[in-house]
Design a protein around this motif. Structure first.
Motif, PDB file in Angstrom:
ATOM      1  N   ALA A 159     -12.411 -35.955 -44.758  1.00  0.00           N
ATOM      2  CA  ALA A 159     -10.995 -35.737 -45.076  1.00  0.00           C
ATOM      3  C   ALA A 159     -10.447 -36.819 -45.987  1.00  0.00           C
ATOM      4  CB  ALA A 159     -10.174 -35.675 -43.790  1.00  0.00           C
ATOM      5  N   LEU A 160     -10.995 -38.028 -45.890  1.00  0.00           N
ATOM      6  CA  LEU A 160     -10.540 -39.117 -46.751  1.00  0.00           C
ATOM      7  C   LEU A 160     -10.745 -38.757 -48.226  1.00  0.00           C
ATOM      8  CD1 LEU A 160     -11.964 -42.160 -44.756  1.00  0.00           C
ATOM      9  CD2 LEU A 160      -9.578 -41.437 -44.882  1.00  0.00           C
ATOM     10  N   LYS A 161     -11.783 -37.964 -48.508  1.00  0.00           N
ATOM     11  CA  LYS A 161     -12.068 -37.574 -49.885  1.00  0.00           C
ATOM     12  C   LYS A 161     -11.131 -36.463 -50.368  1.00  0.00           C
ATOM     13  CE  LYS A 161     -16.946 -38.525 -48.920  1.00  0.00           C
ATOM     14  NZ  LYS A 161     -18.314 -37.941 -48.831  1.00  0.00           N
ATOM     15  N   PHE A 162     -10.497 -35.769 -49.435  1.00  0.00           N
ATOM     16  CA  PHE A 162      -9.619 -34.652 -49.781  1.00  0.00           C
ATOM     17  C   PHE A 162      -8.137 -35.034 -49.694  1.00  0.00           C
ATOM     18  CE2 PHE A 162     -13.521 -32.406 -48.762  1.00  0.00           C
ATOM     19  CZ  PHE A 162     -13.531 -31.358 -49.658  1.00  0.00           C
ATOM     20  N   ASP A 163      -7.856 -36.295 -49.415  1.00  0.00           N
ATOM     21  CA  ASP A 163      -6.476 -36.727 -49.233  1.00  0.00           C
ATOM     22  C   ASP A 163      -5.774 -35.875 -48.170  1.00  0.00           C
ATOM     23  OD1 ASP A 163      -4.255 -38.338 -49.690  1.00  0.00           O
ATOM     24  OD2 ASP A 163      -3.442 -37.012 -51.249  1.00  0.00           O
ATOM     25  N   ALA A 164      -6.500 -35.618 -47.089  1.00  0.00           N
ATOM     26  CA  ALA A 164      -5.998 -34.719 -46.055  1.00  0.00           C
ATOM     27  C   ALA A 164      -5.888 -35.407 -44.702  1.00  0.00           C
ATOM     28  CB  ALA A 164      -6.917 -33.505 -45.947  1.00  0.00           C
ATOM     29  N   LEU A 165      -5.745 -36.713 -44.738  1.00  0.00           N
ATOM     30  CA  LEU A 165      -5.762 -37.468 -43.490  1.00  0.00           C
ATOM     31  C   LEU A 165      -4.627 -37.056 -42.557  1.00  0.00           C
ATOM     32  CD1 LEU A 165      -7.325 -39.637 -42.024  1.00  0.00           C
ATOM     33  CD2 LEU A 165      -5.826 -41.342 -43.063  1.00  0.00           C
ATOM     34  N   LYS A 166      -3.464 -36.785 -43.112  1.00  0.00           N
ATOM     35  CA  LYS A 166      -2.324 -36.428 -42.261  1.00  0.00           C
ATOM     36  C   LYS A 166      -2.586 -35.125 -41.521  1.00  0.00           C
ATOM     37  CE  LYS A 166       2.705 -36.440 -42.217  1.00  0.00           C
ATOM     38  NZ  LYS A 166       3.925 -36.706 -43.015  1.00  0.00           N
ATOM     39  N   GLN A 167      -3.207 -34.167 -42.209  1.00  0.00           N
ATOM     40  CA  GLN A 167      -3.525 -32.904 -41.545  1.00  0.00           C
ATOM     41  C   GLN A 167      -4.500 -33.112 -40.397  1.00  0.00           C
ATOM     42  OE1 GLN A 167      -4.210 -29.298 -43.830  1.00  0.00           O
ATOM     43  NE2 GLN A 167      -3.592 -30.342 -45.713  1.00  0.00           N
ATOM     44  N   PHE A 215      -3.467 -22.264 -29.336  1.00  0.00           N
ATOM     45  CA  PHE A 215      -4.018 -23.107 -30.397  1.00  0.00           C
ATOM     46  C   PHE A 215      -4.419 -22.282 -31.615  1.00  0.00           C
ATOM     47  CE2 PHE A 215      -7.519 -25.231 -32.550  1.00  0.00           C
ATOM     48  CZ  PHE A 215      -7.029 -26.519 -32.698  1.00  0.00           C
ATOM     49  N   ASP A 216      -3.985 -22.716 -32.786  1.00  0.00           N
ATOM     50  CA  ASP A 216      -4.412 -22.158 -34.064  1.00  0.00           C
ATOM     51  C   ASP A 216      -4.652 -23.329 -35.005  1.00  0.00           C
ATOM     52  OD1 ASP A 216      -3.385 -21.308 -37.030  1.00  0.00           O
ATOM     53  OD2 ASP A 216      -4.434 -19.646 -36.040  1.00  0.00           O
ATOM     54  N   LEU A 217      -5.867 -23.419 -35.553  1.00  0.00           N
ATOM     55  CA  LEU A 217      -6.291 -24.611 -36.278  1.00  0.00           C
ATOM     56  C   LEU A 217      -5.377 -24.940 -37.459  1.00  0.00           C
ATOM     57  CD1 LEU A 217      -8.436 -26.845 -36.566  1.00  0.00           C
ATOM     58  CD2 LEU A 217      -9.771 -25.253 -37.958  1.00  0.00           C
ATOM     59  N   ALA A 218      -5.175 -23.990 -38.356  1.00  0.00           N
ATOM     60  CA  ALA A 218      -4.372 -24.256 -39.549  1.00  0.00           C
ATOM     61  C   ALA A 218      -2.937 -24.571 -39.184  1.00  0.00           C
ATOM     62  CB  ALA A 218      -4.440 -23.061 -40.498  1.00  0.00           C
ATOM     63  N   ARG A 219      -2.406 -23.876 -38.195  1.00  0.00           N
ATOM     64  CA  ARG A 219      -1.028 -24.107 -37.753  1.00  0.00           C
ATOM     65  C   ARG A 219      -0.863 -25.525 -37.216  1.00  0.00           C
ATOM     66  NH1 ARG A 219       3.754 -25.165 -35.061  1.00  0.00           N
ATOM     67  NH2 ARG A 219       4.765 -23.374 -34.101  1.00  0.00           N
ATOM     68  N   VAL A 220      -1.809 -25.933 -36.375  1.00  0.00           N
ATOM     69  CA  VAL A 220      -1.744 -27.274 -35.796  1.00  0.00           C
ATOM     70  C   VAL A 220      -1.769 -28.337 -36.892  1.00  0.00           C
ATOM     71  CG1 VAL A 220      -3.105 -28.942 -34.470  1.00  0.00           C
ATOM     72  CG2 VAL A 220      -2.644 -26.681 -33.526  1.00  0.00           C
ATOM     73  N   MET A 221      -2.589 -28.133 -37.908  1.00  0.00           N
ATOM     74  CA  MET A 221      -2.719 -29.152 -38.949  1.00  0.00           C
ATOM     75  C   MET A 221      -1.509 -29.212 -39.888  1.00  0.00           C
ATOM     76  SD  MET A 221      -6.766 -29.506 -39.851  1.00  0.00           S
ATOM     77  CE  MET A 221      -6.951 -27.966 -40.721  1.00  0.00           C
ATOM     78  N   ARG A 222      -0.576 -28.294 -39.720  1.00  0.00           N
ATOM     79  CA  ARG A 222       0.697 -28.349 -40.460  1.00  0.00           C
ATOM     80  C   ARG A 222       1.849 -28.867 -39.621  1.00  0.00           C
ATOM     81  NH1 ARG A 222       2.456 -22.784 -42.363  1.00  0.00           N
ATOM     82  NH2 ARG A 222       4.257 -24.007 -43.084  1.00  0.00           N
ATOM     83  N   THR A 223       1.636 -29.046 -38.318  1.00  0.00           N
ATOM     84  CA  THR A 223       2.741 -29.279 -37.400  1.00  0.00           C
ATOM     85  C   THR A 223       3.008 -30.766 -37.179  1.00  0.00           C
ATOM     86  OG1 THR A 223       2.178 -27.203 -36.267  1.00  0.00           O
ATOM     87  CG2 THR A 223       3.676 -28.714 -35.128  1.00  0.00           C
ATOM     88  N   ASP A 224       4.214 -31.192 -37.474  1.00  0.00           N
ATOM     89  CA  ASP A 224       4.605 -32.577 -37.237  1.00  0.00           C
ATOM     90  C   ASP A 224       4.663 -32.866 -35.738  1.00  0.00           C
ATOM     91  OD1 ASP A 224       4.794 -33.337 -39.895  1.00  0.00           O
ATOM     92  OD2 ASP A 224       6.905 -32.767 -40.065  1.00  0.00           O
ATOM     93  N   TYR A 225       4.618 -34.147 -35.400  1.00  0.00           N
ATOM     94  CA  TYR A 225       4.683 -34.544 -33.995  1.00  0.00           C
ATOM     95  C   TYR A 225       5.526 -35.802 -33.876  1.00  0.00           C
ATOM     96  CZ  TYR A 225       0.884 -37.616 -35.628  1.00  0.00           C
ATOM     97  OH  TYR A 225       0.128 -38.521 -36.332  1.00  0.00           O
ATOM     98  N   ARG A 226       5.834 -36.161 -32.660  1.00  0.00           N
ATOM     99  CA  ARG A 226       6.615 -37.372 -32.443  1.00  0.00           C
ATOM    100  C   ARG A 226       5.775 -38.410 -31.722  1.00  0.00           C
ATOM    101  NH1 ARG A 226      11.912 -35.956 -29.885  1.00  0.00           N
ATOM    102  NH2 ARG A 226      12.121 -38.207 -30.139  1.00  0.00           N
TER     103      ARG A 226
END
Length: 289
Positions: A159-167, A215-226
């Motif tokens: 993921a570091l190579k895809f700039d996708a760390l936040k996801q 659980f849905d993978l793509a949905r989770v990776m878009r969802t902010d958290y606290r």
């Protein structure tokens, strides 16, 4: 930097190896520090049966974490390696992302080598040895979850190579830290952030406030958290096998790309396509706001 984060370093501190590991130096823990572990352990052990997942409770037994005092990794790792090939390594505090992912990919779990004070009994902003060892390590004794964590570590390096760390961080947050699982028709806890917290162990399962969503993978990776309070969403898996299968068999690159074109999903939002298990009132968060 937040003044509460006292175990954060820009480079490996004196005494740390290049991979940020340090000797546990178990003999250096004080009687008060061992007593704090025992206090925390007793409180969680009393209330987690019937709330924690079978894999977590089984891990407590397999690793013999009920023994008094902070676990000595020389003993703990002998049992953990036999169960799943993993080991716990001591680190001075939070480590860089690439270091963390590399440890996971090689079946090493980095654990902060300090424990909270009595003033921090119910809330600690950074992970201590109780959170890391009591919260995370029992699940690592389960071979399926152990393999998921290896896959996550390898995926993190990619993921570091895809700039996708936040996801990918969102995936970790909503599974490894704050995940729920269906077992025998009921919801149970497997996330370390919940099982190591007395108050959130009750809140996550029994409060009317949070959403509980399938659980849905793509949905989770878009969802902010606290990070500052109880979660407003919990995502529910059907099994640990489901989690491992999704991680191993999915090419994350297209998901990263598709999600990057969409806005993040705000905390507590419900989408039309969600499998809503519990639609929360959000009363807790509203009152705190």
């Amino acid at each position: 930097m937040d003044k509460q984060l006292t175990h954060v370093h820009d480079t490996p501190p004196p005494g740390a190896a290049p991979d940020w590991t340090i000797p546990q130096n178990w003999e250096a823990f004080t009687a008060d520090e061992h007593a704090m572990w025992d206090r925390l352990f007793a409180r969680q052990a009393e209330m987690l049966p019937g709330r924690a997942s079978e894999a977590f409770l089984r891990g407590i037994d397999v690793l013999r974490l009920e023994k008094p005092g902070i676990p000595d990794y020389r003993d703990l790792n002998a049992r953990l390696k036999e169960a799943s090939g993993w080991e716990v390594v001591a680190v001075p505090g939070l480590v860089p992302d690439d270091v963390f992912f590399d440890h996971l990919a090689n079946r090493r779990f980095p654990a902060g080598n300090f424990i909270r004070t009595p003033e921090q009994l119910d809330y600690l902003q950074e992970p201590d040895v109780f959170h890391d060892v009591f919260g995370h390590v029992p699940m690592l004794a389960d071979p399926v979850f152990a393999d998921y964590m290896v896959a996550y570590g390898k995926g993190g390096l990619r993921a570091l190579k895809f700039d996708a760390l936040k996801q990918l961080a969102r995936l970790y947050w909503y599974t490894v830290e704050f995940g729920l699982i269906r077992e025998h028709g009921a919801l149970r806890i497997y996330g370390a952030g919940i099982v190591s917290s007395y108050a959130e162990s009750v809140f996550a399962l029994e409060s009317d406030s949070p959403n509980r969503i399938g659980f849905d993978l793509a949905r989770v990776m878009r969802t902010d958290y606290r990070i500052d309070d109880f979660q407003q969403n919990y995502f529910v898996i059907d099994s640990l096998d489901q989690l491992l299968k999704l991680t191993v068999e999915t090419d994350f690159a297209p998901i990263y790309a598709a999600n990057a074109m969409l806005p993040p999903i705000s905390i507590a939002d419900i989408l039309p396509e969600d499998e809503v298990i519990t639609r929360g009132t959000q009363d807790y968060a509203t009152a705190k706001a």
